[in-house]
Design an enzyme around this catalytic site. Structure first.
Site, PDB file in Angstrom:
ATOM      1  CE1 TYR A 120      35.391  45.003  39.833  1.00  0.00           C
ATOM      2  CE2 TYR A 120      34.451  44.793  42.033  1.00  0.00           C
ATOM      3  CZ  TYR A 120      35.075  45.562  41.069  1.00  0.00           C
ATOM      4  OH  TYR A 120      35.387  46.877  41.330  1.00  0.00           O
ATOM      5  CD  GLU A 121      33.818  36.900  45.313  1.00  0.00           C
ATOM      6  OE1 GLU A 121      34.976  36.599  45.633  1.00  0.00           O
ATOM      7  OE2 GLU A 121      32.892  37.014  46.120  1.00  0.00           O
ATOM      8  CB  SER A 122      29.910  38.415  40.090  1.00  0.00           C
ATOM      9  OG  SER A 122      30.512  39.567  39.545  1.00  0.00           O
TER      10      SER A 122
END
Lengths: 270, 257
Positions: B51-53
């Site tokens: 995930y981009e986090s």
């Protein structure tokens, strides 16, 4: 060396009207307490920078603190739109909001370039997107070695960066754990920085590879227990998903927003 | 015995089947996240989810409400900074599939998550591009999952936030260091794939019980159907059970916060 202040004093001394301010946090560790202090002190004409402006930026925009927004995704994560941001963009309330819109990759690179003291960031980005047509900050350059067309954006160099972290030691060194987002880059890119922390400890207990910001890279540290609520601080408290959902109802209407702001921000102390 | 299932369950199961164990998937929040985790909990236990986090190889027990929920971090192999995620892992070429949702998609699979109307005076301001513009070009291929309606499936998107194949189907031609782009769009009615030559989306498979007319009615352009149009296999009992348990766990978890 970082100095310790109350949040009220730090915001008053280091954030000025017209400043470019980055309050970073990627879902995690969002500096709500500091944002509320900015609203209480009625700072004006701010240029706010953030990859993911969420509820605290919605509140700052609705409170009339903000003239410009530089961002890459402006929504209520997992819920939907930011209604105060929408009202400002669509209807100019409480004042018109100028926007400079990027992608996450470009913003992340722009912060890194800022931290590295460079004027611009280069990335393989924006291919086929309409964003360069509406944002004059996005340009294209040719790689002098390969000839490849690459995107370029100006680096982010805030006057002030504000972040929240788990803890600081008594010398002012700060430990950030969990989803660390772009906070380290944002602090190093800024002229001044304010770090709110859950607590001050004798020993950070940091592993050798932990994300630590040394005291000498920070301007001000303030204790703000629960300072990221309703977002979360890993190891201290969870995200209030219920409030994020509730915010959708509060923020849809100008009057209910203003009444929430009165009860929960203006009439609360730092 | 035929199983009872909803159109939305059909969509999630079909989208999950698009992933396999060998893939490294950059996951968007919402429908893509539901499908990617269903894949991990059924036929593709070793699929790598990112995930981009900044969470690498995450294995959440419940679906995250937001892209940076604590569950993603605590169940990940490792969590890296957001600049590292975009520069090294995505732009560096380590992502095989970008899995995206959208507000609008057009016949060339361009995505709009920016606004409806005119940029300077929008009718509806949407959240914006986030990670999608570069996920769509730096991942080796892109899967899209979105509910099918005339509001969503428009002939031309109001704004290209994230390129599919451009306004003419040729936006990727001759561009170096770029992925294949969208290879499949999965909806609650059907599966669409770009025509190999024109890049226009064509229906390749109808979900069970869905008619051509339903798809025509829900699409904002004159939609074409493949000559060898298939029927999507229905969800299995195991897929439905795992999906329902995942959704129930997720609802209970988020209700408690």
């Amino acid at each position: 060396m970082a100095e310790f202040f109350s949040l009220n004093e730090a915001v008053s001394r280091f954030i000025h009207d017209g400043d470019t301010v980055a309050m970073e946090g990627f879902t995690h560790l969002i500096p709500f307490a500091a944002g509320h202090e900015v609203i209480r002190q009625k700072k004006r004409d701010l240029t706010l920078v953030r990859m993911t402006p969420d509820l605290i930026y919605d509140q700052l925009i609705g409170a009339g603190c903000v003239a410009k927004l530089i961002f890459s995704w402006g929504g209520n994560p997992g819920v939907g739109s930011l209604h105060r941001l929408r009202d400002a963009v669509e209807k100019g309330w409480p004042r018109p909001l100028e926007i400079f819109e990027h992608s996450h990759a470009a913003m992340a690179c722009a912060y890194e370039a800022g931290a590295a003291g460079l004027p611009l960031a280069v990335l393989r980005g924006y291919v086929g997107s309409d964003l360069p047509k509406v944002n004059e900050q996005i340009k294209f350059i040719e790689c002098p070695f390969s000839g490849e067309r690459l995107a370029a954006v100006p680096s982010v160099r805030p006057d002030v960066t504000v972040i929240h972290a788990q803890k600081a030691d008594r010398k002012g060194n700060v430990l950030i754990e969990g989803i660390v987002g772009v906070q380290k880059e944002a602090v190093l890119a800024a002229k001044r920085s304010i770090v709110t922390v859950e607590e001050i400890v004798d020993d950070l207990g940091a592993s050798v590879n932990a994300c630590v910001l040394p005291s000498w890279a920070i301007t001000a540290i303030c204790v703000a227990e629960g300072g990221a609520k309703p977002s979360y601080t890993l190891g201290y408290y969870d995200r209030s998903n219920a409030f994020y959902k509730e915010w959708d109802g509060i923020a849809r209407d100008r009057d209910s927003f203003l009444s929430w702001l009165d009860s929960n921000v203006y009439n609360q102390g730092a | 015995m035929s199983l009872e299932f909803s159109a939305s369950e059909m969509m999630s199961v079909t989208a999950a089947r698009a992933l396999n164990n060998d893939m490294t998937c950059f996951v968007g929040i919402g429908l893509p996240s539901e499908a990617a985790n269903l894949a991990r909990l059924t036929h593709a236990p070793d699929v790598t989810l990112i995930y981009e986090s900044g969470t690498l190889q995450t294995q959440p027990d419940v679906l995250p409400l937001s892209i940076g929920d604590g569950e993603l971090c605590s169940s990940a192999l490792n969590t890296v900074s957001v600049p590292e995620m975009f520069r090294y892992w995505l732009q560096g070429g380590h992502i095989s599939v970008g899995f995206l949702g959208t507000a609008q998609v057009d016949r060339y699979a361009n995505l709009n998550t920016t606004l409806i109307g005119d940029y300077r005076a929008p009718k509806v301001r949407l959240p914006g591009g986030g990670g999608a513009p570069e996920i769509a070009t730096n991942a080796h291929e892109v899967f899209i999952t979105v509910k099918h309606s005339k509001r969503t499936f428009v002939k031309d998107v109001d704004f290209i936030t994230t390129v599919g194949f451009g306004r003419d189907g040729k936006a990727r031609d001759g561009v170096p260091n770029i992925g294949k782009g969208p290879t499949v769009v999965i909806t609650d009615l059907c599966i669409l794939k770009p025509d190999p030559t024109s890049k226009e989306l064509v229906v390749t498979s109808l979900h069970p019980g869905v008619s051509r007319e339903q798809v025509v009615e829900a699409t904002g352009w004159e939609i074409q159907f493949a000559s060898d149009l298939a029927i999507t296999p229905a969800p299995t009992e195991q897929e439905l059970t795992v999906l329902r348990e995942l959704k129930a766990r997720t609802a209970a978890h988020h209700a408690g916060q």
